[in-house]
Write a protein that holds these residues in place. Structure first.
Motif, PDB file in Angstrom:
ATOM      1  N   ARG A 118       0.840  -1.104  -0.007  1.00 44.84           N
ATOM      2  CA  ARG A 118       0.007  -0.018   0.117  1.00 44.84           C
ATOM      3  C   ARG A 118       0.820   1.186   0.006  1.00 44.84           C
ATOM      4  O   ARG A 118       2.092   1.384   0.728  1.00 44.84           O
ATOM      5  N   VAL A 119       0.458   2.369  -0.785  1.00 47.29           N
ATOM      6  CA  VAL A 119       1.128   3.651  -1.029  1.00 47.29           C
ATOM      7  C   VAL A 119       0.392   4.650  -0.411  1.00 47.29           C
ATOM      8  O   VAL A 119      -0.702   4.777  -0.653  1.00 47.29           O
ATOM      9  N   PRO A 120       1.125   5.443   0.632  1.00 46.29           N
ATOM     10  CA  PRO A 120       0.252   6.502   1.070  1.00 46.29           C
ATOM     11  C   PRO A 120      -0.124   7.502   0.232  1.00 46.29           C
ATOM     12  O   PRO A 120       0.650   7.712  -0.762  1.00 46.29           O
ATOM     13  N   GLN A 121      -1.381   8.150  -0.033  1.00 46.67           N
ATOM     14  CA  GLN A 121      -1.761   8.972  -0.946  1.00 46.67           C
ATOM     15  C   GLN A 121      -0.839  10.411  -0.919  1.00 46.67           C
ATOM     16  O   GLN A 121      -0.777  11.077  -1.851  1.00 46.67           O
ATOM     17  N   ALA A 122      -0.139  10.745   0.231  1.00 47.03           N
ATOM     18  CA  ALA A 122       0.469  12.095   0.232  1.00 47.03           C
ATOM     19  C   ALA A 122       1.790  11.512  -0.354  1.00 47.03           C
ATOM     20  O   ALA A 122       2.683  12.556  -0.693  1.00 47.03           O
ATOM     21  N   THR A 123       2.376  10.218  -0.887  1.00 44.72           N
ATOM     22  CA  THR A 123       3.331  10.142  -1.409  1.00 44.72           C
ATOM     23  C   THR A 123       3.543  10.638  -2.808  1.00 44.72           C
ATOM     24  O   THR A 123       2.459  10.304  -3.649  1.00 44.72           O
ATOM     25  N   SER A 124       4.566  11.540  -3.146  1.00 42.41           N
ATOM     26  CA  SER A 124       4.355  11.979  -4.661  1.00 42.41           C
ATOM     27  C   SER A 124       5.046  11.240  -5.841  1.00 42.41           C
ATOM     28  O   SER A 124       5.533   9.930  -5.145  1.00 42.41           O
ATOM     29  N   THR A 125       4.599  11.298  -6.891  1.00 41.46           N
ATOM     30  CA  THR A 125       5.005  10.437  -7.987  1.00 41.46           C
ATOM     31  C   THR A 125       6.466  10.323  -8.070  1.00 41.46           C
ATOM     32  O   THR A 125       6.879   9.184  -8.432  1.00 41.46           O
ATOM     33  N   GLN A 126       7.209  11.638  -8.106  1.00 43.00           N
ATOM     34  CA  GLN A 126       8.568  11.414  -8.129  1.00 43.00           C
ATOM     35  C   GLN A 126       8.926  10.541  -7.090  1.00 43.00           C
ATOM     36  O   GLN A 126      10.374   9.698  -7.252  1.00 43.00           O
ATOM     37  N   GLU A 127       8.780  10.693  -5.839  1.00 42.10           N
ATOM     38  CA  GLU A 127       9.362  10.104  -4.744  1.00 42.10           C
ATOM     39  C   GLU A 127       9.019   8.277  -5.002  1.00 42.10           C
ATOM     40  O   GLU A 127       9.825   7.526  -4.607  1.00 42.10           O
ATOM     41  N   LEU A 128       7.950   8.046  -5.164  1.00 39.84           N
ATOM     42  CA  LEU A 128       7.418   6.715  -5.419  1.00 39.84           C
ATOM     43  C   LEU A 128       8.433   6.129  -6.580  1.00 39.84           C
ATOM     44  O   LEU A 128       8.693   4.968  -6.509  1.00 39.84           O
ATOM     45  N   THR A 129       8.660   6.756  -7.610  1.00 41.00           N
ATOM     46  CA  THR A 129       9.525   6.248  -8.765  1.00 41.00           C
ATOM     47  C   THR A 129      10.640   5.778  -8.575  1.00 41.00           C
ATOM     48  O   THR A 129      11.449   5.144  -8.955  1.00 41.00           O
ATOM     49  N   GLU A 130      11.317   6.898  -7.581  1.00 35.58           N
ATOM     50  CA  GLU A 130      12.868   6.768  -7.214  1.00 35.58           C
ATOM     51  C   GLU A 130      12.719   5.575  -6.197  1.00 35.58           C
ATOM     52  O   GLU A 130      13.924   4.583  -6.276  1.00 35.58           O
TER      53      GLU A 130
END
Length: 521
Positions: A200-212
């Motif tokens: 599960r990914v928190p909704q507050a996580t930015s797309t750039q951070e998740l990609t990295e």
């Protein structure tokens, strides 16, 4: 179970053994599988099918298709490989139908192990000492005699140590049974279980951070399949269990919730005004009227004169209009207090915005010509266009958390009000902008900005000369005093809502080596 089915399963098992001795692994795998299907309660049939599965795969003919799997994909060298694979139905079903892989449950406690034997005997004695059973792959060799000694170890430590000394890896089949296989790349590919996990990914996580994070985990463990399901806000990892399980732990550690800060903001505005008027309000202008009889002119008194004081006589008679005087003593005081209080919750390193006030529509373009032609007919009048200005307070704050004690706030504050003036029909908006950075202790109030406006005015109204006489002049004049002050303060207080990342204890994640990864038990 009917006796006929049991007898048929036994016949298939015997036929499978003959095929295995003859080297026909594909036929043996099929016969063992049929026997296990007829008698599911017999674990020996199923284990024998798993033992010959890898060798059967080597003897099976290759799958010839239009798109061979080993054919390299044609791609541009300049195009980088995407981080996420395409999401499929199997990936979406991971969250709905979770299946936990088998987990060994040996006897609890610490034991000493001292065995001098070949690899198979070592595995059998270690498994037996912890209440476990073991089966071996069909082509597993016993190897030379070695001395295996271990002091005060639980069953997981003992099994991992046995993997290292025998060059093997194990595949849990049930809570008490496991398969021992020689640790080679081909055996890993054939027999090691493949699992898929959903994170599960928190909704507050930015797309750039998740990609990295996904790219780092994928490169570290060489994960075959990484997919992002944006609808369910989760990332799916699928590969061999020795890669996926530690990758999941590291992914969750990197994806740890950022610390949050609650920023309490108060906007204080204090207005104070005082007006004082006192003294004698005397007229400063007098009307002069001629009342004589020169050339028998008629006497005319202006209607604005209510009281008349005359001097002279005969043809030189004049009159001066006298107005009434007023004694004034008037005091007016007013105080006003405005308090705007709000709370902002922001993540460490991410900006949060807030607006307090109204939105004013401002005309940007319109038609102001004639509505009709001189020859008749209507002129097309395009609709006007507007922009909206945010009046009031616009606040943008970015917190930076320093441990448990201090927080740095990058603050951008803008005040916008209508000045009351206009230019070409467009209202003029007054703006004050503050860009600052402050560092506060957690739970400490800090004054970010202040605006002080003060005005004082004094007016004297009276007869010139008489109103300037010392002492007596104060009785012959009117005095007005006006004072006003306005204070505007913006104060902030940060409150830490959860612990920063440096306050968490980072767990130890055992992964093994690149050639011999650690098998999760």
């Amino acid at each position: 179970m009917p006796a006929a089915a049991a007898d048929e399963a036994a016949k298939l098992y015997e036929a499978g053994r003959k095929a295995e001795h003859a080297g026909k692994m594909v036929q043996a795998f099929v016969l063992y599988s049929q026997a296990a299907q007829l008698e599911p309660a017999n674990q020996v049939y199923w284990m024998k099918s798993q033992a010959v599965q890898s060798r059967a795969a080597l003897q099976s003919p290759p799958d010839v298709s239009d798109n061979p799997p080993n054919e390299p994909a044609t791609a541009s060298v300049s195009d980088p490989a995407p981080v996420f694979d395409d999401i499929g139905k199997a990936d979406r079903a991971v969250e709905k139908t979770p299946q936990q892989p088998p987990e060994l449950r040996g006897t609890a406690g610490l034991k000493d192990v001292d065995v001098r034997a070949d690899a198979k005997s070592i595995w059998q004695q270690v498994a037996r000492s912890f209440g476990l059973d073991t089966v071996f792959d069909g082509d597993y060799e016993a190897g030379p005699v070695v001395h295996f000694q271990l002091a005060q170890a639980d069953y997981r430590q003992a099994l991992h140590a046995a993997e290292t000394i025998t060059g093997s890896f194990i595949v849990p089949i049930s809570s008490r049974l496991f398969l021992v296989v020689k640790d080679t790349d081909q055996k890993r590919k054939d027999l090691e279980p493949t699992v898929a996990v959903a994170i599960r990914v928190p909704q507050a996580t930015s797309t750039q951070e998740l990609t990295e994070i996904s790219q780092a985990v994928r490169q570290l463990f060489q994960i075959e399949h990484v997919a992002l399901d944006s609808q369910q806000s989760m990332v799916v990892l699928r590969d061999r269990i020795s890669r996926v399980m530690p990758a999941r732990q590291i992914f969750e550690e990197l994806l740890h919730h950022r610390p949050q800060v609650e920023i309490e903001m108060d906007l204080l505005e204090l207005d104070r005004s005082e007006s004082l008027a006192y003294g004698l309000d005397l007229p400063t202008t007098f009307q002069l009227a001629y009342l004589g009889t020169f050339w028998n002119s008629p006497v005319s008194i202006p209607s604005t004169i209510t009281s008349l004081m005359s001097f002279g006589g005969g043809q030189s008679l004049f009159g001066i209009g006298v107005a009434s005087a007023t004694v004034i003593a008037n005091l007016t005081q007013s105080n006003a207090k405005t308090l705007v209080s709000t709370n902002i919750r922001a993540l460490d390193g991410l900006a949060a915005s807030m607006h307090i006030g109204d939105r004013l529509p401002v005309l940007t373009s319109g038609y102001f010509g004639p509505s009709s032609f001189s020859t008749g007919g209507q002129v097309y009048m395009p609709p006007p266009s507007f922009t909206f200005e945010d009046l009031g307070v616009n606040l943008k704050v970015t917190p930076r958390i320093h441990g448990m004690d201090e927080v740095t706030l990058d603050l951008e504050t803008e005040f916008k009000v209508v000045s009351g003036q206009s230019l070409n029909g467009i209202p003029v908006i007054s703006s004050r902008k503050i860009t600052t950075k402050l560092r506060l202790r957690e739970g400490e109030w800090g004054v970010v900005a202040g605006l002080l406006t003060s005005s004082e005015a004094r007016t004297i109204h009276g007869i010139a000369g008489l109103s300037s006489i010392p002492v007596l002049g104060q009785l012959l004049r009117k005095t007005n005093k006006d004072e006003s002050t306005s204070d505007v303060l913006l104060i902030l207080k940060p409150t830490l809502l959860n612990l920063p990342l440096d306050q968490y204890v980072t767990p130890t994640i055992s992964t093994g080596s690149d050639t011999r990864p650690l098998t999760p038990l």
